[in-house]
Write a protein that holds these residues in place. Sequence first.
Motif, PDB file in Angstrom:
ATOM      1  N   THR A   1      -1.843   9.755  -1.526  1.00 53.98           N
ATOM      2  CA  THR A   1      -2.894   8.871  -2.048  1.00 53.98           C
ATOM      3  C   THR A   1      -2.393   7.430  -2.118  1.00 53.98           C
ATOM      4  O   THR A   1      -3.100   6.485  -1.749  1.00 53.98           O
ATOM      5  CB  THR A   1      -3.338   9.356  -3.445  1.00 53.98           C
ATOM      6  N   TRP A   2      -1.150   7.275  -2.563  1.00 54.17           N
ATOM      7  CA  TRP A   2      -0.556   5.934  -2.633  1.00 54.17           C
ATOM      8  C   TRP A   2      -0.532   5.290  -1.250  1.00 54.17           C
ATOM      9  O   TRP A   2      -0.834   4.126  -1.081  1.00 54.17           O
ATOM     10  CB  TRP A   2       0.880   6.040  -3.188  1.00 54.17           C
ATOM     11  N   MET A   3      -0.210   6.104  -0.260  1.00 54.33           N
ATOM     12  CA  MET A   3      -0.045   5.544   1.078  1.00 54.33           C
ATOM     13  C   MET A   3      -1.379   5.245   1.773  1.00 54.33           C
ATOM     14  O   MET A   3      -1.527   4.210   2.428  1.00 54.33           O
ATOM     15  CB  MET A   3       0.761   6.515   1.938  1.00 54.33           C
ATOM     16  N   TRP A   4      -2.350   6.133   1.640  1.00 51.79           N
ATOM     17  CA  TRP A   4      -3.544   6.035   2.479  1.00 51.79           C
ATOM     18  C   TRP A   4      -4.798   5.527   1.783  1.00 51.79           C
ATOM     19  O   TRP A   4      -5.819   5.315   2.448  1.00 51.79           O
ATOM     20  CB  TRP A   4      -3.812   7.379   3.155  1.00 51.79           C
ATOM     21  N   THR A   5      -4.758   5.302   0.471  1.00 51.33           N
ATOM     22  CA  THR A   5      -5.923   4.719  -0.204  1.00 51.33           C
ATOM     23  C   THR A   5      -6.299   3.360   0.405  1.00 51.33           C
ATOM     24  O   THR A   5      -7.488   3.063   0.591  1.00 51.33           O
ATOM     25  CB  THR A   5      -5.657   4.600  -1.718  1.00 51.33           C
ATOM     26  N   PRO A   6      -5.320   2.523   0.767  1.00 56.78           N
ATOM     27  CA  PRO A   6      -5.678   1.234   1.380  1.00 56.78           C
ATOM     28  C   PRO A   6      -6.504   1.382   2.655  1.00 56.78           C
ATOM     29  O   PRO A   6      -7.371   0.551   2.936  1.00 56.78           O
ATOM     30  CB  PRO A   6      -4.319   0.609   1.709  1.00 56.78           C
ATOM     31  N   PHE A   7      -6.243   2.435   3.414  1.00 54.81           N
ATOM     32  CA  PHE A   7      -7.002   2.661   4.641  1.00 54.81           C
ATOM     33  C   PHE A   7      -8.475   2.916   4.309  1.00 54.81           C
ATOM     34  O   PHE A   7      -9.377   2.325   4.921  1.00 54.81           O
ATOM     35  CB  PHE A   7      -6.389   3.869   5.379  1.00 54.81           C
ATOM     36  N   VAL A   8      -8.685   3.762   3.309  1.00 59.47           N
ATOM     37  CA  VAL A   8     -10.061   4.054   2.885  1.00 59.47           C
ATOM     38  C   VAL A   8     -10.693   2.783   2.332  1.00 59.47           C
ATOM     39  O   VAL A   8     -11.869   2.488   2.586  1.00 59.47           O
ATOM     40  CB  VAL A   8     -10.063   5.187   1.829  1.00 59.47           C
ATOM     41  N   MET A   9      -9.885   2.020   1.620  1.00 65.76           N
ATOM     42  CA  MET A   9     -10.398   0.766   1.056  1.00 65.76           C
ATOM     43  C   MET A   9     -10.898  -0.168   2.159  1.00 65.76           C
ATOM     44  O   MET A   9     -11.964  -0.772   2.046  1.00 65.76           O
ATOM     45  CB  MET A   9      -9.299   0.074   0.252  1.00 65.76           C
ATOM     46  N   LEU A  10     -10.119  -0.269   3.238  1.00 67.63           N
ATOM     47  CA  LEU A  10     -10.507  -1.170   4.334  1.00 67.63           C
ATOM     48  C   LEU A  10     -11.834  -0.739   4.962  1.00 67.63           C
ATOM     49  O   LEU A  10     -12.694  -1.570   5.253  1.00 67.63           O
ATOM     50  CB  LEU A  10      -9.419  -1.194   5.414  1.00 67.63           C
ATOM     51  N   ILE A  11     -12.003   0.569   5.157  1.00 66.06           N
ATOM     52  CA  ILE A  11     -13.256   1.059   5.756  1.00 66.06           C
ATOM     53  C   ILE A  11     -14.424   0.787   4.804  1.00 66.06           C
ATOM     54  O   ILE A  11     -15.493   0.337   5.224  1.00 66.06           O
ATOM     55  CB  ILE A  11     -13.146   2.562   6.086  1.00 66.06           C
TER      56      ILE A  11
ATOM     57  N   ASN B   1      -7.812 -13.552  -3.430  1.00 65.66           N
ATOM     58  CA  ASN B   1      -8.425 -12.366  -2.837  1.00 65.66           C
ATOM     59  C   ASN B   1      -7.637 -11.860  -1.614  1.00 65.66           C
ATOM     60  O   ASN B   1      -7.292 -10.684  -1.505  1.00 65.66           O
ATOM     61  CB  ASN B   1      -9.867 -12.743  -2.451  1.00 65.66           C
ATOM     62  N   ASP B   2      -7.316 -12.802  -0.712  1.00 67.83           N
ATOM     63  CA  ASP B   2      -6.614 -12.426   0.520  1.00 67.83           C
ATOM     64  C   ASP B   2      -5.220 -11.879   0.227  1.00 67.83           C
ATOM     65  O   ASP B   2      -4.768 -10.907   0.841  1.00 67.83           O
ATOM     66  CB  ASP B   2      -6.504 -13.629   1.463  1.00 67.83           C
ATOM     67  N   MET B   3      -4.554 -12.536  -0.722  1.00 65.88           N
ATOM     68  CA  MET B   3      -3.187 -12.104  -1.063  1.00 65.88           C
ATOM     69  C   MET B   3      -3.211 -10.667  -1.608  1.00 65.88           C
ATOM     70  O   MET B   3      -2.403  -9.830  -1.202  1.00 65.88           O
ATOM     71  CB  MET B   3      -2.604 -13.038  -2.111  1.00 65.88           C
ATOM     72  N   TRP B   4      -4.160 -10.376  -2.485  1.00 61.21           N
ATOM     73  CA  TRP B   4      -4.254  -9.030  -3.053  1.00 61.21           C
ATOM     74  C   TRP B   4      -4.592  -7.992  -1.988  1.00 61.21           C
ATOM     75  O   TRP B   4      -4.065  -6.875  -2.011  1.00 61.21           O
ATOM     76  CB  TRP B   4      -5.293  -8.987  -4.183  1.00 61.21           C
ATOM     77  N   THR B   5      -5.452  -8.392  -1.053  1.00 65.38           N
ATOM     78  CA  THR B   5      -5.798  -7.460   0.037  1.00 65.38           C
ATOM     79  C   THR B   5      -4.530  -7.084   0.816  1.00 65.38           C
ATOM     80  O   THR B   5      -4.285  -5.921   1.116  1.00 65.38           O
ATOM     81  CB  THR B   5      -6.834  -8.099   0.992  1.00 65.38           C
ATOM     82  N   THR B   6      -3.727  -8.108   1.132  1.00 67.52           N
ATOM     83  CA  THR B   6      -2.486  -7.865   1.891  1.00 67.52           C
ATOM     84  C   THR B   6      -1.550  -6.954   1.107  1.00 67.52           C
ATOM     85  O   THR B   6      -0.963  -6.022   1.666  1.00 67.52           O
ATOM     86  CB  THR B   6      -1.778  -9.205   2.195  1.00 67.52           C
ATOM     87  N   ILE B   7      -1.413  -7.210  -0.187  1.00 66.42           N
ATOM     88  CA  ILE B   7      -0.503  -6.400  -1.012  1.00 66.42           C
ATOM     89  C   ILE B   7      -0.983  -4.946  -1.061  1.00 66.42           C
ATOM     90  O   ILE B   7      -0.195  -4.011  -0.922  1.00 66.42           O
ATOM     91  CB  ILE B   7      -0.394  -6.997  -2.434  1.00 66.42           C
ATOM     92  N   ILE B   8      -2.295  -4.802  -1.234  1.00 67.01           N
ATOM     93  CA  ILE B   8      -2.839  -3.430  -1.346  1.00 67.01           C
ATOM     94  C   ILE B   8      -2.663  -2.661  -0.027  1.00 67.01           C
ATOM     95  O   ILE B   8      -2.389  -1.456  -0.020  1.00 67.01           O
ATOM     96  CB  ILE B   8      -4.333  -3.475  -1.754  1.00 67.01           C
TER      97      ILE B   8
END
Lengths: 444, 315
Positions: free
Chosen positions: B188-198, B122-129
């Motif tokens: 979208t590629w760049m900033w989707t992770p930001f939305v994901m974190l929130i 889980n943690d590894m995938w979070t970091t990659i995303i």
Amino acid sequence: MKKNLFTRGATGAIVASVIATTAAVEAHATDLTLCWAAWDPANSLIELSKDFELQSGHTMSFEFVPWTSFADRMLNELNSSGQLCDLMIGDSQWIGGGAENGHYVKLNDFFDANGITMDDFLPATVTGYSEWPKNTPNYYALPAFADVVGWTYRKDWFERPELQTEFMDTYGRKLDVPASLEELKDIAEFFQGRDIDGTTVYGAAIYTERGSEGVTMGVTNALYNYGFQYENPDKPYDLEGFVNSEGAVAGLELYKELYDIGTPPGSSNWYMSENIDAYRSGQVALQMNFAFIWPGVEADETVGGGNTGYFPNPAGPAGQFAQLGGQGISVVSYSDKQDAALEYIKWFAQPEVQQQWWNLGGAPALRAVVEADDFAASQPYAQAFLDSMAIVKDFWAEPAYADLLIATQERMHNYVIAGEGTAKEALDGLVRDWTEVFEDEGKL
Amino acid sequence: MPLSPMDTAAAKTPVGMAKRIRGLSDRTIAWIFVAPTIFLLLAVNIFPLIWTIRLSFTNFRVNRPNKDVDWVGLSNYKRILSDPDVWNTMQATAHFLIWTIALQVLIGFALAFLINKKFRGNDMWTTIIVFPMMLSPAVVGNFWTFLYQPQIGLFNYVVAFFTGADPASFSMIGDVHLAPWAIVIADTWMWTPFVMLICLAGLRSIPDSIYEAAECDRASKWRQFWTLTIPMALPFLMLAVLFRGIENFKMFDLVVQLTGGGPGNTTTLTSIDLKREAFEKWRTGYSSAYAVILFVTVFGLASIYVKALNKVKER
């Protein structure tokens, strides 16, 4: 004891004179900053300037900015009366603004006092880089780097018998340096999508860049040769019928056709460096670019060493012209080291320095160098350079040149790359935009 | 009895100073602490804003220091609001905003929902995303130009693989119809992770006990998602939309690197247009008016949105 006293006295005198000399040199020595674009010739200038440092005792620093942000960065500097640059090798179109807004020092008195005459330089470069208003003897720069848009082609591909035969069968003439822009278009079309040694290659890399000045610097090479004029020669700022003449429309249509049928896919935002990359990597048969790249092409392992030929922008129905590039060197009026900066210009104007400038890969405008008997044979591209410099035309150099350029970029890119509207509509729109600019400037 | 740190500090204060401070009210002391910050705020934010508003009513051009500056009233505002080119850039910006936010919220929430589940790695995938949002937008813009290259670009090859089309037959950044989507995809590629974190923060803030209660009431997973997960994560989702909306309204670097605003004006967003007016054409008065219009637009929309956000939070 006497000897000892003498020795002490002599040593003291030597030490004192060394200290005095050092102090004098230090008082005289200045650190000059020269601002220019970050490109190959700038590296040659660093090398060349070492001689100035040795001779004058001054030290040179350099501030080079990539072409795509050069105007933004440096015009910002000048407009804010910045003291970063003592010497500015500014673009030719800046000369009007440089002079009228007081950014550049007027050099007439300095030239007179030091025996520098503009008659010694190529007339086109004097008009293009130094004079404001144009065609008047008011000089704000010394021609520093002569440049012009020209073409390179894959001589080794052109000479292949099978391609020669096929081209002859298709177009009824020899595959050779094009005599006209129409012929150039045919050659680009011929090479487009062709398989050469197992690689798909394309016709020509041309200027299409949107953000700075790229597409304008490209499209003008077609416009000029089909009859485009910036204004009525008898009535300044009268644009209607000159900017959007029938010939100009035909020239613009040709450039679009060349883009549509003879350029690599994805070349919608290409300028100098993208064109160099495409040519050096063997993607294209022809390359439009400023002549400054020619020494680098010649030295390239793959495309240099006889594999490349050079030719001036081919003619059109209205004549043969090419877009002027290049720059003059000016003293920035906000510098508090103007004396040392003028010393640099005096040194740079010397024939032996100009000759060395050519040897190092620079492009001098001094006639003593470029009109010398052995110049044309000195490099494979020297003759094409001379021929090109003889047919130059330049974009507006008005103080409002940026407004004029941005409007041109927008209109040309919209038509040539985005395919919006017709050539006539694009040029009519350009007349409206430019008229508005001149009205804002109080010139209409 | 040992002295507390505050008592120790008070004991060390020189008597003279202590007397002087003792004479000051709490309000005065508060002002003394706050004053430097207020001064900085005024100097860096408020003064330039007022100066910009003032300039917007003039024909001032920063590159013409010798030219007279005239008061032109609302003329700059009228010119901007009646200029079809400005409205075209507004349309391009709206297209970019709507699609990037929609895609980022959709994909970001889906990713957060997946990552919220406990699984191996889980943690590894979070970091990659999260990796793309760590990059500079200029770098992202630059390498997406390579990805979009018709001859060598990975993107074209992937599309070609699935559709059977020739990779060189389409140009994402050279085609007027595809270029607006090219910038949407890269952003979208760049900033989707930001939305994901929130969204992830929102999902993790929902107590397990609520789901346990729902399980006891025999609510299906689908019903739990719509009646528990979405409403409780909604304030976080709305916050993500606000952040991305404000950021993308002023998007500049990524798009300039990717398309330069072209082909033609297809991807010329308002920020790019404003920069051209201010620092290429040097129409300082005009561009100040342009900046004021954009500021009022963003500020107005954001205020309305924040009120809506607060209402959602209160529910």
